[in-house]
Write a protein that holds these residues in place. Structure first.
Motif, PDB file in Angstrom:
ATOM      1  N   PRO A  46       0.802  -1.294   0.029  1.00  0.00           N
ATOM      2  CA  PRO A  46      -0.192   0.094   0.048  1.00  0.00           C
ATOM      3  C   PRO A  46       0.827   1.147   0.141  1.00  0.00           C
ATOM      4  O   PRO A  46       1.824   1.374   0.429  1.00  0.00           O
ATOM      5  CB  PRO A  46      -0.874  -0.229   1.461  1.00  0.00           C
ATOM      6  N   LEU A  47       0.318   2.290  -0.574  1.00  0.00           N
ATOM      7  CA  LEU A  47       1.065   3.579  -0.578  1.00  0.00           C
ATOM      8  C   LEU A  47      -0.068   4.630  -0.095  1.00  0.00           C
ATOM      9  O   LEU A  47      -1.011   4.930  -0.625  1.00  0.00           O
ATOM     10  CB  LEU A  47       1.299   4.130  -1.911  1.00  0.00           C
ATOM     11  N   TYR A  48      -0.099   5.107   1.221  1.00  0.00           N
ATOM     12  CA  TYR A  48      -0.845   5.956   1.689  1.00  0.00           C
ATOM     13  C   TYR A  48      -0.500   7.535   1.964  1.00  0.00           C
ATOM     14  O   TYR A  48       0.824   7.603   1.767  1.00  0.00           O
ATOM     15  CB  TYR A  48      -1.269   5.341   3.309  1.00  0.00           C
ATOM     16  N   LYS A  49      -1.409   8.138   2.158  1.00  0.00           N
ATOM     17  CA  LYS A  49      -1.184   9.665   2.705  1.00  0.00           C
ATOM     18  C   LYS A  49      -1.481   9.509   4.204  1.00  0.00           C
ATOM     19  O   LYS A  49      -2.482   9.189   4.395  1.00  0.00           O
ATOM     20  CB  LYS A  49      -2.235  10.522   1.915  1.00  0.00           C
ATOM     21  N   ARG A  50      -0.305   9.886   5.090  1.00  0.00           N
ATOM     22  CA  ARG A  50      -0.532   9.631   6.202  1.00  0.00           C
ATOM     23  C   ARG A  50       0.161  10.855   7.004  1.00  0.00           C
ATOM     24  O   ARG A  50       0.847  11.502   6.399  1.00  0.00           O
ATOM     25  CB  ARG A  50       0.467   8.361   6.814  1.00  0.00           C
ATOM     26  N   GLN A  70       5.611   1.385   2.925  1.00  0.00           N
ATOM     27  CA  GLN A  70       4.779   1.087   3.824  1.00  0.00           C
ATOM     28  C   GLN A  70       5.131  -0.502   3.942  1.00  0.00           C
ATOM     29  O   GLN A  70       3.937  -1.460   3.570  1.00  0.00           O
ATOM     30  CB  GLN A  70       3.291   1.479   3.713  1.00  0.00           C
ATOM     31  N   PRO A  71       6.156  -0.806   4.619  1.00  0.00           N
ATOM     32  CA  PRO A  71       6.271  -2.266   4.715  1.00  0.00           C
ATOM     33  C   PRO A  71       5.479  -3.275   5.407  1.00  0.00           C
ATOM     34  O   PRO A  71       5.407  -4.404   5.457  1.00  0.00           O
ATOM     35  CB  PRO A  71       7.936  -2.636   4.724  1.00  0.00           C
ATOM     36  N   ILE A  72       4.895  -2.455   6.371  1.00  0.00           N
ATOM     37  CA  ILE A  72       3.857  -2.891   7.354  1.00  0.00           C
ATOM     38  C   ILE A  72       2.697  -2.318   7.396  1.00  0.00           C
ATOM     39  O   ILE A  72       2.064  -2.326   8.497  1.00  0.00           O
ATOM     40  CB  ILE A  72       4.851  -2.904   9.063  1.00  0.00           C
ATOM     41  N   GLY A  73       2.267  -2.037   6.109  1.00  0.00           N
ATOM     42  CA  GLY A  73       1.082  -1.260   6.109  1.00  0.00           C
ATOM     43  C   GLY A  73      -0.408  -1.849   6.307  1.00  0.00           C
ATOM     44  O   GLY A  73      -1.377  -1.283   6.767  1.00  0.00           O
ATOM     45  N   GLY A  74      -0.091  -3.221   6.322  1.00  0.00           N
ATOM     46  CA  GLY A  74      -1.565  -4.168   6.699  1.00  0.00           C
ATOM     47  C   GLY A  74      -2.336  -4.241   5.462  1.00  0.00           C
ATOM     48  O   GLY A  74      -3.215  -5.181   5.734  1.00  0.00           O
ATOM     49  N   ASP A  75      -2.439  -3.568   4.407  1.00  0.00           N
ATOM     50  CA  ASP A  75      -3.630  -3.820   3.248  1.00  0.00           C
ATOM     51  C   ASP A  75      -2.554  -4.122   2.204  1.00  0.00           C
ATOM     52  O   ASP A  75      -2.024  -3.556   1.689  1.00  0.00           O
ATOM     53  CB  ASP A  75      -4.101  -2.642   3.194  1.00  0.00           C
ATOM     54  N   PHE A  76      -2.821  -5.319   1.570  1.00  0.00           N
ATOM     55  CA  PHE A  76      -1.721  -5.791   0.371  1.00  0.00           C
ATOM     56  C   PHE A  76      -2.601  -6.689  -0.421  1.00  0.00           C
ATOM     57  O   PHE A  76      -3.435  -7.150  -0.216  1.00  0.00           O
ATOM     58  CB  PHE A  76      -0.789  -6.809   1.040  1.00  0.00           C
ATOM     59  N   GLY A  77      -2.044  -6.663  -1.810  1.00  0.00           N
ATOM     60  CA  GLY A  77      -2.541  -7.621  -2.692  1.00  0.00           C
ATOM     61  C   GLY A  77      -1.259  -8.775  -2.989  1.00  0.00           C
ATOM     62  O   GLY A  77      -0.184  -8.516  -3.032  1.00  0.00           O
ATOM     63  N   ILE A  78      -2.013  -9.933  -3.361  1.00  0.00           N
ATOM     64  CA  ILE A  78      -1.029 -11.095  -3.293  1.00  0.00           C
ATOM     65  C   ILE A  78      -1.339 -12.081  -4.107  1.00  0.00           C
ATOM     66  O   ILE A  78      -2.570 -12.466  -4.363  1.00  0.00           O
ATOM     67  CB  ILE A  78      -0.707 -11.786  -1.853  1.00  0.00           C
ATOM     68  N   SER A  79      -0.466 -12.621  -5.013  1.00  0.00           N
ATOM     69  CA  SER A  79      -0.748 -13.615  -5.989  1.00  0.00           C
ATOM     70  C   SER A  79      -0.690 -15.082  -5.661  1.00  0.00           C
ATOM     71  O   SER A  79      -0.217 -15.149  -4.204  1.00  0.00           O
ATOM     72  CB  SER A  79       0.252 -13.654  -7.028  1.00  0.00           C
ATOM     73  N   GLN A  80      -1.171 -15.980  -6.094  1.00  0.00           N
ATOM     74  CA  GLN A  80      -1.478 -17.056  -5.833  1.00  0.00           C
ATOM     75  C   GLN A  80      -0.036 -17.986  -5.746  1.00  0.00           C
ATOM     76  O   GLN A  80       0.083 -18.703  -4.703  1.00  0.00           O
ATOM     77  CB  GLN A  80      -2.115 -18.038  -6.851  1.00  0.00           C
ATOM     78  N   ARG A  81       0.764 -17.405  -6.490  1.00  0.00           N
ATOM     79  CA  ARG A  81       2.117 -18.006  -6.320  1.00  0.00           C
ATOM     80  C   ARG A  81       2.831 -17.633  -5.046  1.00  0.00           C
ATOM     81  O   ARG A  81       3.461 -18.311  -4.163  1.00  0.00           O
ATOM     82  CB  ARG A  81       3.272 -17.476  -7.287  1.00  0.00           C
ATOM     83  N   CYS A 102       4.967  -4.039  -6.581  1.00  0.00           N
ATOM     84  CA  CYS A 102       4.549  -2.876  -7.005  1.00  0.00           C
ATOM     85  C   CYS A 102       4.039  -2.250  -5.847  1.00  0.00           C
ATOM     86  O   CYS A 102       3.603  -2.558  -4.737  1.00  0.00           O
ATOM     87  CB  CYS A 102       3.610  -2.551  -8.184  1.00  0.00           C
ATOM     88  N   GLU A 103       3.695  -0.757  -5.733  1.00  0.00           N
ATOM     89  CA  GLU A 103       2.837  -0.004  -4.724  1.00  0.00           C
ATOM     90  C   GLU A 103       1.671   0.397  -5.414  1.00  0.00           C
ATOM     91  O   GLU A 103       1.795   0.506  -6.456  1.00  0.00           O
ATOM     92  CB  GLU A 103       3.572   1.124  -3.974  1.00  0.00           C
TER      93      GLU A 103
END
Length: 415
Positions: free
Chosen positions: A149-153, A179-190, A226-227
């Motif tokens: 995730p890439l947030y505005k914080r 944000q390596p510990i951002g909490g909201d991620f997208g992940i592939s099946q691989r 990616c972000e």
């Protein structure tokens, strides 16, 4: 912990429901704990995003709860999703208490269903919109393995990220993942399969360390990363002056442990590079966050009284003198810790962690007051500055971590 090993994080009731689904294109996982006031909003918004952007996709919204004793699960169960393509499962995961065990249950469900794309969203989100679902899932659909995730914080939100997690991820592994510990991620099946195969689910990673572990593992394993823009992250924020000790220990402890596991990798990395930034801009701005600076400084002074002898052994003499001076500083406005001092403190603690494996978590406990001192210093350095300047400051600090990496390598090899 009672010594049992949990072969699966899925309970029987959840497993049976998942088996009836057979397969899914998308799994949205929501690790939950004491989120009765926000969980419904996260579920409903996730469903709206799926209906708006992926109306033909077969999807599962999976709520993995940590045994909340409020009404989190009841509120989640009450949400009605009026879509033939979207199913919902609400369950208590099995395993060590913590977000990592919830993530494991979500991954197991996604693996069984052969989901093409998995999204993880925190259960206390107030700012999630249907566009978040698109911005996190779409890059995976286009071939990315890991979407950060890439947030505005606000300048004082995410202080663990802004003082150590971003800096070490960038300096050690060479990618600027903000944000390596951002909490909201997208992940592939691989990546889901790769994560499930890792033998970490009975460790500290099963707690708060899971986010930075996923990010670091994705980098080292050569994932396509990616972000994605998500706008402001508005959630149940904690003042750093409140007790973040457990989270700090588990996040920083995970980063430090991974340094040992991936030593040959990070030693070869020089400099850093950015990753692609995708997703439509989401305009919501962050809410201002106030920090109780006096409490941070008081915590630090108490730490000096309790751990000063330990600090003197771990830190460079010049850095210990800075810390000693700060402990005597009366005026909060004069409380300033130089960036170089903080970086050497972090690297010195990383070395000490590496050299004292039997006392490593106790050692991290002694580092927390120094982290509080760094955050208290940031209040003076960044207060009243525009958000853009604050972000430039954090980028400059991260670059300094890179430039001083040789200091870490020399001490590591000498030790």
């Amino acid at each position: 912990m009672d010594g049992r090993r949990f072969i699966t994080a899925l309970r029987e009731d959840a497993r049976k429901v998942i088996e009836t689904l057979s397969e899914a294109d998308i799994v949205i996982g929501i690790p939950a704990y004491f989120s009765q006031n926000t969980i419904s909003h996260v579920i409903k918004t996730s469903a709206k995003g799926l209906e708006k952007y992926y109306p033909d996709a077969k999807a599962l919204i999976f709520v993995a709860d940590g045994g909340s004793t409020d009404d989190t699960r009841e509120e989640a169960a009450r949400v009605h999703i009026n879509s033939f393509n979207i199913k919902k499962v609400v369950t208590i995961y099995r395993g060590l208490p913590g977000k990592g065990s919830a993530v494991r249950a979500i991954f197991e469900a996604a693996s069984f269903l052969k989901a093409k794309s998995v999204a993880l969203f925190d259960s206390d989100l107030r700012s999630i919109t249907p566009e978040w679902i698109k911005n996190v899932i779409e890059p995976v659909m286009e071939g990315y393995d890991y979407v950060a995730p890439l947030y505005k914080r606000d300048r004082f939100d995410a202080t663990i990220t802004n003082t150590i997690a971003y800096d070490l991820t960038r300096a050690l592994y060479g990618l600027r993942i903000r944000q390596p510990i951002g909490g909201d991620f997208g992940i592939s099946q691989r990546m889901v399969k790769l994560y499930l195969d890792e033998d970490v689910w009975e460790s500290e990673i099963a707690k708060f360390g899971v986010d930075v572990w996923m990010t670091t593992t994705a980098i080292v394993k050569g994932a396509k990363i990616c972000e994605s823009r998500l706008g402001a992250k508005i959630h149940d924020v904690k003042d750093p002056a409140a007790d973040l000790s457990a989270m700090y220990r588990q996040v920083v402890g995970t980063i430090f442990k991974l340094c040992e596991q991936y030593e040959e990798y990070w030693k070869k990395v020089e400099g850093s590079k950015s990753v692609p930034v995708l997703g439509d801009e989401i305009g919501r701005e962050p809410e201002p966050l106030k920090i109780d600076q006096e409490s941070l400084i008081e915590y630090f002074r108490l730490g000096f009284n309790n751990f000063g002898v330990i600090w003197k052994k771990i830190l460079e003499e010049k850095d210990y003198k800075v810390v000693q001076h700060l402990a005597k500083t009366k005026n909060c406005l004069d409380f300033l810790m130089p960036i170089e001092t903080w970086i050497r403190i972090v690297y010195s603690y990383l070395i000490a962690f590496h050299e004292t494996p039997r006392q490593e978590m106790k050692l991290l406990e002694t580092m927390i007051p120094l982290y509080n001192a760094r955050v208290a210093s940031l209040v003076n350095e960044l207060d009243e500055k525009p958000q853009e300047e604050c972000e430039e400051y954090y980028e400059m600090q991260a670059l300094k971590f890179e430039e001083m990496k040789e200091y870490l390598i020399k001490k590591w090899e000498k030790g």
